[in-house]
Write a protein that holds these residues in place. Sequence first.
Motif, short mmCIF file in Angstrom:
data_model
loop_
_atom_site.label_atom_id
_atom_site.label_comp_id
_atom_site.label_asym_id
_atom_site.label_seq_id
_atom_site.Cartn_x
_atom_site.Cartn_y
_atom_site.Cartn_z
N ALA A 1 11.98 -13.04 39.89
CA ALA A 1 10.59 -13.03 40.34
C ALA A 1 9.82 -11.85 39.77
CB ALA A 1 10.54 -13.00 41.87
N ARG A 2 10.50 -10.73 39.52
CA ARG A 2 9.80 -9.54 39.05
C ARG A 2 9.72 -9.45 37.52
NH1 ARG A 2 9.69 -9.89 43.79
NH2 ARG A 2 9.25 -8.26 45.31
N THR A 3 10.43 -10.29 36.80
CA THR A 3 10.42 -10.23 35.33
C THR A 3 9.72 -11.42 34.68
OG1 THR A 3 12.62 -11.29 35.28
CG2 THR A 3 12.54 -8.87 35.23
N ALA A 4 9.64 -12.54 35.37
CA ALA A 4 9.05 -13.74 34.76
C ALA A 4 7.55 -13.55 34.55
CB ALA A 4 9.31 -14.97 35.65
N VAL B 1 5.93 -11.09 33.49
CA VAL B 1 5.43 -9.73 33.69
C VAL B 1 6.05 -8.77 32.68
CG1 VAL B 1 5.24 -7.84 35.34
CG2 VAL B 1 5.11 -10.21 36.13
N LEU B 2 7.34 -8.89 32.47
CA LEU B 2 8.06 -8.00 31.55
C LEU B 2 8.63 -8.80 30.39
CD1 LEU B 2 10.03 -5.82 34.15
CD2 LEU B 2 7.91 -5.24 32.97
N PRO B 3 8.81 -8.16 29.23
CA PRO B 3 9.40 -8.89 28.10
C PRO B 3 10.88 -9.18 28.27
CG PRO B 3 9.01 -6.60 27.51
CD PRO B 3 8.35 -6.81 28.84
N VAL B 4 11.55 -8.50 29.20
CA VAL B 4 12.96 -8.74 29.44
C VAL B 4 13.13 -9.94 30.36
CG1 VAL B 4 13.06 -7.21 31.42
CG2 VAL B 4 15.13 -7.64 30.10
N THR B 5 14.19 -10.68 30.16
CA THR B 5 14.46 -11.85 30.99
C THR B 5 15.25 -11.45 32.24
OG1 THR B 5 16.51 -12.32 29.79
CG2 THR B 5 14.47 -13.33 28.96
N GLY B 6 15.28 -12.35 33.19
CA GLY B 6 16.04 -12.08 34.40
C GLY B 6 17.53 -11.97 34.15
N THR B 7 18.05 -12.76 33.21
CA THR B 7 19.47 -12.69 32.88
C THR B 7 19.83 -11.35 32.26
OG1 THR B 7 19.47 -15.08 32.51
CG2 THR B 7 21.32 -13.82 31.60
N ALA B 8 18.99 -10.86 31.34
CA ALA B 8 19.25 -9.56 30.73
C ALA B 8 19.16 -8.43 31.77
CB ALA B 8 18.26 -9.30 29.60
#
Length: 253
Positions: free
Chosen positions: A130-133, A135-142
């Motif tokens: 929820a905090r990376t989708a 918003v950030l270039p990093v994925t939730g899996t990473a």
Amino acid sequence: MNQPSRPNPFAPFGQEQPDPKAGDAPGTLRAAAAQRARKLTAPGSVLDRRRREVLAALNGDWDDAQPWIKAVVYLLALTAGVLLLAAAGGILLTALTDLVNAVHLPTTLPAHSTGLVRTVTDPVHRYLAARTAGVLPVTGTAAYTLWKATGLAAALIAFVTRGATARLAWTAWSCAALAMVWAGTDPAGRPVAVGITAAAIAFVSLFALRGLSFSLRPVIYNMPRNEVAAPTINVTIPAQPGPAQDTDPAREQ
């Protein structure tokens, strides 16, 4: 065949200038280049002085070496160290990634499982996703892989070295894990999920924080007393001479 130089029609009368290309024979350029090379390598030249300074630094004391030699050596050593650390860091990162993938926590457990692992991992997955989708270039899996790798590395390093920095890293990771579990769990199940996570962290902390003691021990400081030393005066009095004795034998009779 060499053609004769032509006079410059624009030069004043009687001051005709010769063609500058007419005197540039190949032999003359080669001789000039050889002369410059001899000047550079002659005794007392710039290259000769640099060569003597390098030989003096190799055969003499390093403290007496020229500053430019020290700068070059330090720069080469720093470059070699950076390259070595980069290669070693790449190898360690690859090995750590393989180790993390080997101990990957499953997202789906068998039906007969108690669900204790998913109680901890599912809220973390939901929080990071929820905090990376978007918003950030990093994925939730990473982000989840980084979270696992950080916790595993901090626990292992704290267990092996008992270092204060590793213990602080493990403590910070534990607090972050508790916060993500709290934020990623429904309000009805938050107390239970946080309690299970705290129990798991407490069990791992038995090994990660081994040897850590919080006992209060008294500290006694032996302060010297302020004593004023009295001066001691020693006076030596020379011996006084006694009365003169008559040693004449005639008077004794």
